[in-house]
Design an enzyme around this catalytic site. Structure first.
Site, PDB file in Angstrom:
ATOM      1  N   GLU A 152     -37.629 -48.097  23.301  1.00  0.00           N
ATOM      2  CA  GLU A 152     -36.693 -48.559  22.473  1.00  0.00           C
ATOM      3  C   GLU A 152     -35.273 -48.526  22.837  1.00  0.00           C
ATOM      4  O   GLU A 152     -34.437 -49.246  22.281  1.00  0.00           O
ATOM      5  CB  GLU A 152     -37.017 -47.855  21.215  1.00  0.00           C
ATOM      6  CG  GLU A 152     -36.234 -48.214  19.998  1.00  0.00           C
ATOM      7  CD  GLU A 152     -36.479 -47.245  18.557  1.00  0.00           C
ATOM      8  OE1 GLU A 152     -37.524 -46.574  18.740  1.00  0.00           O
ATOM      9  OE2 GLU A 152     -35.179 -47.086  17.733  1.00  0.00           O
ATOM     10  N   TYR A 173     -15.779  -5.830  19.717  1.00  0.00           N
ATOM     11  CA  TYR A 173     -14.663  -5.768  20.925  1.00  0.00           C
ATOM     12  C   TYR A 173     -13.596  -7.052  20.600  1.00  0.00           C
ATOM     13  O   TYR A 173     -14.359  -8.219  19.976  1.00  0.00           O
ATOM     14  CB  TYR A 173     -15.249  -5.747  22.065  1.00  0.00           C
ATOM     15  CG  TYR A 173     -15.941  -6.983  22.521  1.00  0.00           C
ATOM     16  CD1 TYR A 173     -17.299  -7.179  22.250  1.00  0.00           C
ATOM     17  CD2 TYR A 173     -15.299  -7.922  23.339  1.00  0.00           C
ATOM     18  CE1 TYR A 173     -18.095  -8.241  22.474  1.00  0.00           C
ATOM     19  CE2 TYR A 173     -16.123  -9.360  23.684  1.00  0.00           C
ATOM     20  CZ  TYR A 173     -17.347  -9.505  23.190  1.00  0.00           C
ATOM     21  OH  TYR A 173     -17.927 -10.481  23.511  1.00  0.00           O
ATOM     22  N   THR A 212     -17.997 -16.942  27.885  1.00  0.00           N
ATOM     23  CA  THR A 212     -19.315 -17.238  28.484  1.00  0.00           C
ATOM     24  C   THR A 212     -19.934 -18.403  27.445  1.00  0.00           C
ATOM     25  O   THR A 212     -20.600 -19.297  27.824  1.00  0.00           O
ATOM     26  CB  THR A 212     -20.631 -16.436  28.342  1.00  0.00           C
ATOM     27  OG1 THR A 212     -20.458 -15.539  26.906  1.00  0.00           O
ATOM     28  CG2 THR A 212     -20.296 -15.222  29.461  1.00  0.00           C
ATOM     29  N   ASP A 213     -19.256 -18.430  26.165  1.00  0.00           N
ATOM     30  CA  ASP A 213     -19.584 -19.396  25.314  1.00  0.00           C
ATOM     31  C   ASP A 213     -19.540 -20.913  25.584  1.00  0.00           C
ATOM     32  O   ASP A 213     -20.523 -21.618  25.201  1.00  0.00           O
ATOM     33  CB  ASP A 213     -19.203 -19.241  23.660  1.00  0.00           C
ATOM     34  CG  ASP A 213     -19.352 -18.027  22.896  1.00  0.00           C
ATOM     35  OD1 ASP A 213     -20.333 -17.348  23.344  1.00  0.00           O
ATOM     36  OD2 ASP A 213     -18.524 -17.595  22.014  1.00  0.00           O
ATOM     37  N   THR A 245     -14.992 -12.302  27.351  1.00  0.00           N
ATOM     38  CA  THR A 245     -15.382 -10.902  27.347  1.00  0.00           C
ATOM     39  C   THR A 245     -15.247 -10.228  28.616  1.00  0.00           C
ATOM     40  O   THR A 245     -15.105  -8.763  28.581  1.00  0.00           O
ATOM     41  CB  THR A 245     -17.160 -10.851  27.190  1.00  0.00           C
ATOM     42  OG1 THR A 245     -17.000 -11.357  25.745  1.00  0.00           O
ATOM     43  CG2 THR A 245     -17.577  -9.543  26.987  1.00  0.00           C
TER      44      THR A 245
HETATM   45  N1  DGL Z   1     -16.442 -15.686  22.215  1.00  0.00           N
HETATM   46  C1  DGL Z   1     -16.899 -15.479  23.297  1.00  0.00           C
HETATM   47  C2  DGL Z   1     -16.194 -16.245  24.560  1.00  0.00           C
HETATM   48  O1  DGL Z   1     -14.991 -15.863  24.997  1.00  0.00           O
HETATM   49  C3  DGL Z   1     -16.759 -13.961  24.110  1.00  0.00           C
HETATM   50  C4  DGL Z   1     -17.972 -13.736  24.298  1.00  0.00           C
HETATM   51  C5  DGL Z   1     -17.947 -14.115  26.141  1.00  0.00           C
HETATM   52  O2  DGL Z   1     -17.206 -14.166  26.808  1.00  0.00           O
HETATM   53  O3  DGL Z   1     -19.149 -13.838  26.601  1.00  0.00           O
HETATM   54  O4  DGL Z   1     -16.713 -17.155  25.156  1.00  0.00           O
END
Ligand code: DGL
Length: 325
Positions: A283, A26, A92-93, A13
């Site tokens: 466990e 976008y 950011t993803d 982004t």
């Molecule tokens: N899908 C996203 C990415 O590139 C775009 C959103 C972002 O960068 O925050 O990770």
């Protein structure tokens, strides 16, 4: 003296553009690194900026091949006299996964900073330019090395091991756990909270030549044990459980995972809860499980892949790597 910073662009982004500042649809990765540098240069006189475009993707499409190319560029820049620090523009993803992977496989001699944006460059209230100016301020700072890979978003600097995307929208989408921000940054200020904790550390692991198959098993109420068999194939080397609460799962699922551990797969218990420690429980010793501690499922998977690719398969040794801070 000006700092020489190499900016590796991958899209996201921060390079996103829309047909209208009011629209939501976008497209990431539309603005070239040359244009981004032209915009930021007047705001960052402390640095000489060199850009390299490695990709122009949304980070949901990141691949091991792109990870390899990012790492190779960083590795070369670590040894180049002409580069003082590296910035990676990133969606950011999956920024937290790339950040941890690089943190585990690069030395700490020069700052490596990931930066992104939550709003496209032409959106109302866009955060990309500010985040990039902040990232340059951090990367150019004499005190930035020796802290591993850092992520700069929303006027905060978060260490790779701690960083995660905790909100789907908004410019304050990132959180750090168990440690929150390690510095506060604005275009005119930078305050570190404490000294570098990893000065002159070498790369802890070799960058994987191949990424072993490690699926994430997401727990849900009334899940059936046979789901485990459906996500595990002949090439699977480990499983990360995104469990309930402190890494829990229905009895039948746990038994099936213990069976896989007996067959030599590494089973890591993480949590589907956004924040908190998954600690070892009795466990784990009998079942041969590993507790993910402070890492969420996606980052636990990255660490486990790096460990497996480096020949670390024994549950005790894997646990030690998850325990490490
Ligand atoms: N899908 C996203 C990415 O590139 C775009 C959103 C972002 O960068 O925050 O990770």
């Amino acid at each position: 003296m000006q700092s020489h910073i190499l900016i590796l662009a991958t899209g996201g982004t921060i390079a996103g553009r829309s047909s209208s500042a009011l629209r939501r649809d976008y497209r990431p990765g539309q603005i070239g690194i040359g244009e981004l540098i032209d915009r930021v240069r007047p705001l960052a006189p402390q640095a000489v900026l060199e850009g390299r475009e490695l990709a122009a993707i949304g980070s949901e499409d990141i691949t091991p091949d792109l990870w390899q190319r990012i790492w190779t560029q960083c590795d070369a820049a670590m040894r180049a006299d002409t580069v003082n620090g590296i910035i990676i523009t990133h969606g950011t993803d999956t920024a937290e996964e790339t950040a941890l992977l690089l943190d585990l496989t690069l030395p700490t001699a020069k700052p490596v900073v990931l930066v992104g944006a939550m709003r496209a460059a032409d959106a109302v209230g866009s955060d990309g330019l500010r985040n990039l100016v902040n990232a340059i301020r951090v990367t150019a700072d004499a005190d930035a090395a020796g802290r591993g890979v850092l992520l700069v978003m929303g006027d905060r600097v978060i260490a790779a091991r701690d960083a995660r995307k905790a909100r789907t929208s908004g410019t304050d989408a990132f959180r750090g756990f168990p440690r929150d921000a390690v510095a506060a940054v604005t275009p005119h200020s930078l305050d570190w909270f404490g000294a570098p904790w990893a000065a002159r550390r070498s790369a802890r692991f070799t960058f994987p030549r191949e990424f072993p198959e490690v699926p994430i098993l997401h727990a849900f109420a009334s899940m059936e044990p046979d789901l485990v068999d459906r996500i595990v194939g002949p090439q699977t080397r480990g499983v990360v459980l995104a469990g309930f609460g402190e890494g829990n799962a229905p009895r039948g699922v746990r038994d099936r995972l213990a069976e896989l551990a007996r067959r030599g797969l590494v089973i890591v218990r993480a949590s589907r809860v956004d924040e908190g420690i998954v600690d070892r429980e009795p466990e784990d010793d009998t079942a041969g499980f590993v507790a993910a501690r402070s890492l969420g499922p996606a980052k636990a998977r990255v660490l486990l892949q790096v460990l497996l690719a480096n020949g670390v398969r024994d549950a005790v040794a894997v646990q030690a790597a998850f325990d490490e801070r």
